[in-house]
Every structure is written in structure tokens, then in C-alpha cells.
Design a protein around this motif. Structure first.
Motif, PDB file in Angstrom:
ATOM      1  N   GLN A 389     -22.142 -12.152  49.318  1.00  0.00           N
ATOM      2  CA  GLN A 389     -22.483 -13.049  48.370  1.00  0.00           C
ATOM      3  C   GLN A 389     -23.847 -13.843  48.711  1.00  0.00           C
ATOM      4  O   GLN A 389     -23.915 -14.158  49.924  1.00  0.00           O
ATOM      5  CB  GLN A 389     -21.437 -13.999  48.093  1.00  0.00           C
ATOM      6  N   TRP A 390     -24.676 -14.290  47.866  1.00  0.00           N
ATOM      7  CA  TRP A 390     -25.400 -15.247  48.047  1.00  0.00           C
ATOM      8  C   TRP A 390     -24.852 -16.847  47.902  1.00  0.00           C
ATOM      9  O   TRP A 390     -24.009 -17.051  47.040  1.00  0.00           O
ATOM     10  CB  TRP A 390     -26.584 -15.074  47.089  1.00  0.00           C
ATOM     11  N   LEU A 391     -25.142 -17.526  48.843  1.00  0.00           N
ATOM     12  CA  LEU A 391     -24.799 -18.865  49.039  1.00  0.00           C
ATOM     13  C   LEU A 391     -25.552 -20.038  48.896  1.00  0.00           C
ATOM     14  O   LEU A 391     -26.770 -20.013  49.293  1.00  0.00           O
ATOM     15  CB  LEU A 391     -24.073 -19.050  50.306  1.00  0.00           C
ATOM     16  N   ASP A 392     -25.424 -21.036  48.125  1.00  0.00           N
ATOM     17  CA  ASP A 392     -26.247 -22.267  47.914  1.00  0.00           C
ATOM     18  C   ASP A 392     -26.266 -22.856  49.394  1.00  0.00           C
ATOM     19  O   ASP A 392     -25.339 -22.737  50.418  1.00  0.00           O
ATOM     20  CB  ASP A 392     -25.521 -23.487  47.000  1.00  0.00           C
ATOM     21  N   TYR A 393     -27.378 -23.360  49.767  1.00  0.00           N
ATOM     22  CA  TYR A 393     -27.654 -23.884  51.027  1.00  0.00           C
ATOM     23  C   TYR A 393     -27.863 -25.518  51.003  1.00  0.00           C
ATOM     24  O   TYR A 393     -28.448 -26.050  50.170  1.00  0.00           O
ATOM     25  CB  TYR A 393     -29.012 -23.302  51.616  1.00  0.00           C
ATOM     26  N   TRP A 394     -27.074 -26.100  51.774  1.00  0.00           N
ATOM     27  CA  TRP A 394     -27.114 -27.759  51.920  1.00  0.00           C
ATOM     28  C   TRP A 394     -28.017 -28.061  52.922  1.00  0.00           C
ATOM     29  O   TRP A 394     -28.263 -27.723  53.987  1.00  0.00           O
ATOM     30  CB  TRP A 394     -25.502 -28.064  52.414  1.00  0.00           C
ATOM     31  N   LEU A 395     -28.911 -28.909  52.447  1.00  0.00           N
ATOM     32  CA  LEU A 395     -30.045 -29.445  53.436  1.00  0.00           C
ATOM     33  C   LEU A 395     -29.047 -31.066  53.895  1.00  0.00           C
ATOM     34  O   LEU A 395     -28.481 -31.543  53.263  1.00  0.00           O
ATOM     35  CB  LEU A 395     -31.304 -30.078  52.460  1.00  0.00           C
ATOM     36  N   PRO A 396     -29.884 -31.283  55.136  1.00  0.00           N
ATOM     37  CA  PRO A 396     -29.167 -32.482  55.888  1.00  0.00           C
ATOM     38  C   PRO A 396     -29.458 -33.345  54.961  1.00  0.00           C
ATOM     39  O   PRO A 396     -30.796 -33.653  54.739  1.00  0.00           O
ATOM     40  CB  PRO A 396     -29.792 -32.377  57.095  1.00  0.00           C
ATOM     41  N   THR A 397     -28.617 -34.529  54.717  1.00  0.00           N
ATOM     42  CA  THR A 397     -28.959 -35.821  54.275  1.00  0.00           C
ATOM     43  C   THR A 397     -29.546 -36.831  54.936  1.00  0.00           C
ATOM     44  O   THR A 397     -29.873 -37.831  54.334  1.00  0.00           O
ATOM     45  CB  THR A 397     -27.754 -36.424  53.440  1.00  0.00           C
ATOM     46  N   ASP A 398     -29.621 -36.572  56.256  1.00  0.00           N
ATOM     47  CA  ASP A 398     -29.998 -37.646  57.039  1.00  0.00           C
ATOM     48  C   ASP A 398     -31.629 -37.392  57.110  1.00  0.00           C
ATOM     49  O   ASP A 398     -32.098 -38.197  58.102  1.00  0.00           O
ATOM     50  CB  ASP A 398     -29.550 -37.907  58.376  1.00  0.00           C
ATOM     51  N   GLY A 399     -32.213 -36.611  56.228  1.00  0.00           N
ATOM     52  CA  GLY A 399     -33.767 -36.329  56.288  1.00  0.00           C
ATOM     53  C   GLY A 399     -34.137 -35.561  57.554  1.00  0.00           C
ATOM     54  O   GLY A 399     -35.226 -35.770  57.917  1.00  0.00           O
ATOM     55  N   ASP A 400     -33.058 -35.026  58.233  1.00  0.00           N
ATOM     56  CA  ASP A 400     -33.588 -34.473  59.564  1.00  0.00           C
ATOM     57  C   ASP A 400     -34.436 -33.204  59.416  1.00  0.00           C
ATOM     58  O   ASP A 400     -33.793 -31.953  59.157  1.00  0.00           O
ATOM     59  CB  ASP A 400     -32.171 -33.908  60.161  1.00  0.00           C
ATOM     60  N   CYS A 401     -35.908 -33.256  59.337  1.00  0.00           N
ATOM     61  CA  CYS A 401     -36.606 -32.097  59.029  1.00  0.00           C
ATOM     62  C   CYS A 401     -37.799 -32.284  59.867  1.00  0.00           C
ATOM     63  O   CYS A 401     -38.098 -33.523  59.832  1.00  0.00           O
ATOM     64  CB  CYS A 401     -36.863 -31.752  57.864  1.00  0.00           C
ATOM     65  N   GLN A 402     -38.695 -31.392  60.277  1.00  0.00           N
ATOM     66  CA  GLN A 402     -39.833 -31.779  61.015  1.00  0.00           C
ATOM     67  C   GLN A 402     -41.085 -31.428  59.872  1.00  0.00           C
ATOM     68  O   GLN A 402     -41.136 -30.149  59.809  1.00  0.00           O
ATOM     69  CB  GLN A 402     -40.036 -30.850  62.193  1.00  0.00           C
TER      70      GLN A 402
END
Ligand SMILES: OC[C@H]1O[C@H](O[C@H]2O[C@H](CO)[C@@H](O)[C@H](O)[C@H]2O)[C@H](O)[C@@H](O)[C@@H]1O
Length: 580
Positions: A389-402
Motif C-alpha cells: 500500500q502507499w502510506l501517509d508519512y509523518w513528519l517529526p513535530t519537534d522540527g527535527d530537520c536539517q
């Protein structure tokens, strides 16, 4: 136009309607105090057109620190200063020049007498849903939350008195089955007009909806009308708006970058409204929910997530909730949705083929490349080969991105089942001559996964397996979801999938028919647990009419036909077993 678009982007309505919405919100909360919560629909009050001067109406409204007016006083006040909700849209059956009671070539494959007679009744409902925006709306926009539109409109029905964006796709599909080519074109060109004005298609044609859009299906509507009429002029007219809309969905707050484990960065999109206040059409409801939260900043965040869920069209659903029993846990903007990216992929393919059609090869190439990149992104970030299946993807809510790029993590895919996990199959039906999105073998595996999912029920596909009381959850089945998935299965190249598609359509048509015979109405949604049962849940009373429902039934009848001896009432069982 420019100030309105800027205002929309900043989350503000244009000034003329800001004052009116402010007044109507005061009327709405006074009415709630006067009438009480039973059967109270907050939307009614933000739809009221002013019939006199706003200052006079404001001055006559009792202040919130005074006792509320009685019911009779409230109704007298409303009658004195306002027209009825919806009275600025004029019924336009008589103006529908392309309506015929039985159009030539209507549903040739529907041979059963009962099915045909009913299909003609459904077809006739376009007359009841046709409207024209009253002249006074463009003349005195400061008195209306309704947005003026240049052409005739077809509305969903009941409390949904105005045009809605994604509903219009299925309305167009139905109008085309009904051979109402001008009405279909008018629907599309009204939406094009909205993009010209605001830079995107608002959720609906009301000033309180211009802080967000809805699932983007405009290019699909342009394509359907072009394929049915061959009218290149409309494609040329729509084309610049499609480019604008594409940039709305792929830049700024809607865009998300995710790096996969091989270091490749993929660009995808998410729903995100430009709004952090209560939705005016449901302000009393949103405020009550937010009263569980203390800080003003956190209330604003909740309002933002609520409006973003409304942009998804799935308002509301456990799909957007961190905890399915708690609406304050909405986290819509932290999710990269399967369906949204499917629709944008389709938009890119459509734009590429329109560009070629009108001789703009450079743009065509650019959008073909964009669609290929999105295809790879969907495969890399959203596809789950174990679940098929294709699944929704959850982004981190703590803003953890570079530097604005998130790192892909396998456990961030949402393994919960939703009907949206199967929507990419729809691309099988509409690949504009390019490579099939999912080949036959992959489509069959996805079909097997759908059969095991628990979503296939007696009367259609459930939105999710979870009963939350929200309307985009179990046991509701929604017309667009049935149609997207069944069309995808039908065109996957697999005979077995085509049989399942027909079985889904059969069950859906029967439940629509059964409920229509019992209630005399077409419903906005149905309960898929039993044939003939309409849906429920959510924040407003179930609605009837109903634009997309009629469109899907007519499309199914066109795509699958209905043989002479096939029963259409609920006493019949489906011909093929739904569950695997
Ligand atoms: O008033 C509450 C919400 O109502 C709308 O949403 C629902 O009806 C729409 C029209 O049929 C449909 O497009 C949407 O998928 C439904 O959930 C409206 O679109 C919302 O913005 C609004 O808050």
C-alpha cells in the motif's frame, strides 16, 4: 485582484468581507445563546447576506454581556437585517440550456428498467442543484460572504449552498454523463476564475474559505471536459491558472523535502491552511474544542490544524490525529498525504499534455520531468512494499530537520489503513499516454492488500477501519473514494481487479438506490455496513442533494452499465465476493 490574493495568502479575507465576517460571527454566537445548541448550524449565520447597512445591523445586535434575545426576537432581528442564507444564489433550472429530460445517448449500457428510471431521476436532480449568483453579489460584495462567479454553478446541496472545489470534479463527471457539456465547462471556468483572482482554488466560493484550498482536481476537470468536447479554447483559457495552481501546491507552506536513505532529496506536498483562528463556518464548534486548551498560542495552533484538515477534504478523520479519540491532537500539517501527492502527480501529467496540445513543448517537458520526480518521490517515501500500500508519512513535530530537509525513517510511515492508501491506483485510469503508475502485477498486489484491509464492506469501501464518530472514518463510505479506487482497479489491466471494481460499483449503486427509495434523497455519504443506509457522524447533520453522489452514480452506471436482469434493490447480493 492582487490585494485579495495577498490577503488570502496572509490568512486574511479581503477588507470588504472582513468587517462582514466579524459581524456575522457576532450574530452566530448571539444566535447560539438565543437558540441553544440543539440543531444549531453555525454555517447558516456566516452565509446570511446583509439586506441593510452593516452599521445598523451591528448596532441592533445585543451585546454579549447582556442576556440573550428570545428565539422570536432573534428571528425578528435576522429577518429585519438579513436575507435568508442562500438567497443570494438564484435557482437556475430554467437557465440550464443543455438540460434535456432524456438526453440522446444517455447511459446506453443501462438496460434494466428500474435502473434506467432511477438514473433519469438522478440526472434530473441537476436542475435542483443549478444556481446563478445573484447580481447584487458583485454589485455590493461587502454585503455577502458569497464570492461572485461569472457563470452558472451546480452546488452540492442542502447546507452546502455554494460551489466546493473537489466536489466539482464529480459534479463535472456526472454532468458529462448527462451530456451537459456547457454546464460542465461553466463549472470549470468558474474555478479558473477563482485561481485568476486568488492564485488558487479556495475550499469553496465564500470569502471565509479563501484561507485554504481543497484536494486539487482542477486539471482533471479541464481534461475531462476537453476529452468530451475537444474544445482547445477552454484548455488555453485554463492553462495559466493550472500553472499558478501547481506553484501554489508545490511551494512555500505546502512543500516538504525529505532525504531518503540513499541521500536523494524528494519534494512532496502537504495540506496546510493559511489560518490560525476558528473556521468562521464552524466557529462556535472550534471555540468549544479549543476551550480545553489554555494558552492562546496553542489555541491558534489547533485552529491551524483544524483548517488544514478542512483543506484535505477529510474533515475530520483519525487520519490527521495523533490520538484518534482526541480532536485536540490534530496534526494535519505534519503528514505527507498519499492522495494529495497522487493528485499533484496527475496535475503534472495533465499540464504536460495540455502544454503539448497548445504547442508549448518546453513547458510540456518540464512538467513531464516534474511528474517523473514525483513518481520517484511517491515510490521512495510513501510506498510500503511489505504492506503493498502507499502510506501517509509523518513528519517529526519537534522540527527535527536539517536546512528544511527531513530525514526519511521507515517507522514514520503511518501503517494504519485508510482508503486513501489505495488512491494512487486511480492513476491507472488516467495516465495520459505516459508510463502506467502501477503496472498490472503491482496493481494486483495492491488489490490483494485492499481485500485483506477490512475496508471492503457490504455496501462499499469504508474510509477507515476505525469508528471515531468523525465523518471521514468508519463506518462511512464517501462517493469520491469509491470512484477513485474502482476506476483505478478497472483500468489496471487485471481482469480480477476489473471484477472487483464492478463489484464495488454494484454495491455502491445499490446502496444509493436503496437509500433513495427509502428517503427520496441522494446522500452526501453512506454507512457501508448495510445496503441503503446513509452515513452520519461529524459536526453537522448529514446532508442530501447531493452533487458528488449523483456524479459518482451516473459515472458508475456509464462505466459498468446495468444489465436488464441485474437487481438494483438492496435485497440482491453482490455478484463477486468483496473480501479476499
Ligand atoms: O462546515 C464544515 C465543513 O464542511 C465542508 O466539508 C464537508 O463538505 C464539503 C462539501 O461537500 C466536502 O468537500 C468536504 O469533503 C466535507 O468534509 C467544508 O469543505 C469544510 O471546509 C467545512 O469546514
Amino acid at each position: 485582484a492582487a490585494p485579495a490574493a495577498a490577503a488570502a495568502r496572509s490568512g486574511e479575507e479581503p477588507t470588504t468581507s472582513t468587517a462582514l465576517i466579524g459581524l456575522l460571527l457576532r450574530v452566530q454566537s448571539t444566535a447560539l445563546r438565543a437558540l441553544g445548541p440543539d440543531g444549531f448550524d453555525p454555517k447558516r449565520y456566516v452565509d446570511l447576506p446583509l439586506s441593510t447597512d452593516a452599521r445598523a445591523a451591528a448596532a441592533a445586535l445585543p451585546s454579549p454581556d447582556k442576556p440573550p434575545p428570545s428565539r422570536a426576537e432573534m428571528e425578528r432581528y435576522l429577518a429585519r437585517y438579513f436575507g435568508a442564507a442562500g438567497s443570494d444564489l438564484v435557482p437556475a433550472a430554467a437557465e440550464l440550456e443543455d438540460f434535456e429530460a432524456e438526453p440522446r445517448g444517455f447511459l446506453p449500457r443501462v438496460r434494466s428498467r428500474a435502473a434506467r428510471a432511477w438514473a433519469l431521476e438522478v440526472h434530473a436532480l441537476w436542475r435542483l442543484l443549478a444556481r446563478r449568483v445573484a447580481r447584487g453579489v458583485a454589485e455590493r460584495p461587502e454585503r455577502h460572504t458569497l464570492l461572485p462567479l461569472p457563470r452558472g454553478v451546480v452546488v452540492p446541496g442542502a447546507r452546502f449552498r455554494e460551489v466546493y472545489y473537489w466536489d466539482s470534479y464529480w459534479i463535472v463527471r456526472g454532468l458529462l454523463v448527462s451530456k451537459m457539456y456547457y454546464s460542465a465547462k461553466d463549472t470549470v471556468l468558474n474555478l479558473v476564475h477563482l485561481v485568476q483572482k486568488y492564485g488558487f482554488v479556495p475550499n469553496g466560493a465564500r470569502s471565509y474559505y479563501i484561507n485554504r484550498s481543497q484536494p486539487p482536481l482542477l486539471s482533471s476537470m479541464v481534461l475531462e471536459v476537453y476529452e468530451a468536447t475537444g474544445d482547445v479554447k477552454s484548455v488555453r483559457e485554463a492553462f495559466p491558472s493550472l500553472l499558478k495552481e501547481h506553484s501554489f501546491w508545490t511551494s512555500e507552506i505546502h512543500s516538504v523535502a525529505i532525504r531518503d536513505n540513499r541521500g536523494h532529496v524528494h519534494n512532496l506536498s502537504r495540506y496546510q491552511a493559511n489560518w490560525n483562528r476558528p473556521r468562521p463556518e464552524s466557529a462556535t464548534i472550534d471555540e468549544e474544542l479549543a476551550s480545553k486548551i489554555n494558552s492562546t498560542a496553542d489555541k491558534g495552533k489547533l485552529y491551524h490544524q483544524i483548517a488544514s484538515a478542512a483543506e484535505s477534504g477529510w474533515d475530520f478523520s483519525s487520519r490527521w490525529m495523533r490520538n484518534s479519540t482526541d480532536m485536540t491532537m490534530l496534526a494535519t500539517t505534519y503528514i505527507v498525504p498519499v492522495d494529495l501527492n497522487t493528485f499533484i502527480f496527475k496535475m503534472e501529467l495533465d499540464i504536460a499534455s495540455f502544454a503539448k496540445l497548445i504547442g508549448d513543448n518546453e513547458t510540456s517537458e518540464k512538467f513531464l520531468e516534474a511528474s517523473k520526480a514525483r513518481h520517484i518521490a511517491i515510490d521512495s517515501i510513501l510506498w510500503n512494499s511489505e504492506m503493498e500500500q502507499w502510506l501517509d508519512y509523518w513528519l517529526p513535530t519537534d522540527g527535527d530537520c536539517q536546512q528544511g530537509v527531513y530525514q526519511w525513517k521507515s517507522d514514520s510511515q503511518n501503517r494504519d489503513t485508510f482508503a486513501s492508501n489505495f488512491i494512487p491506483l486511480w492513476l491507472n485510469a488516467h495516465h495520459s499516454g505516459s508510463v502506467q503508475f502501477a503496472d498490472t502485477a503491482k496493481s494486483e498486489r495492491v488489490m490483494a492488500s485492499l481485500q485483506k484491509s477490512g475496508l471492503l464492506r457490504a455496501a462499499g469501501i469504508a474510509t477507515s477501519p476505525t469508528r471515531t464518530g468523525q465523518q471521514w472514518d468508519f463506518p462511512n463510505g464517501w462517493p469520491p473514494l469509491q470512484h477513485l479506487i474502482a476506476e483505478g482497479l478497472l483500468h489496471s489491466g487485471s481482469k480480477e481487479a476489473a471484477r472487483l471494481a464492478e463489484d464495488i460499483a454494484t454495491r455502491w449503486v445499490r446502496t444509493n438506490y436503496g437509500a433513495y427509495k427509502a428517503t427520496g434523497k441522494m446522500h452526501e455519504k453512506y454507512d457501508v455496513e448495510a445496503c441503503g443506509k446513509s452515513g452520519g457522524g461529524g459536526e453537522y447533520k448529514p446532508q442530501t442533494g447531493f452533487g458528488w453522489t449523483n456524479g459518482v452514480v451516473l459515472s458508475f452506471l456509464e462505466e459498468f452499465g446495468w444489465p436488464q436482469h441485474k437487481g438494483i434493490d438492496c435485497s440482491r447480493r453482490g455478484e463477486v465476493g468483496l473480501t479476499g
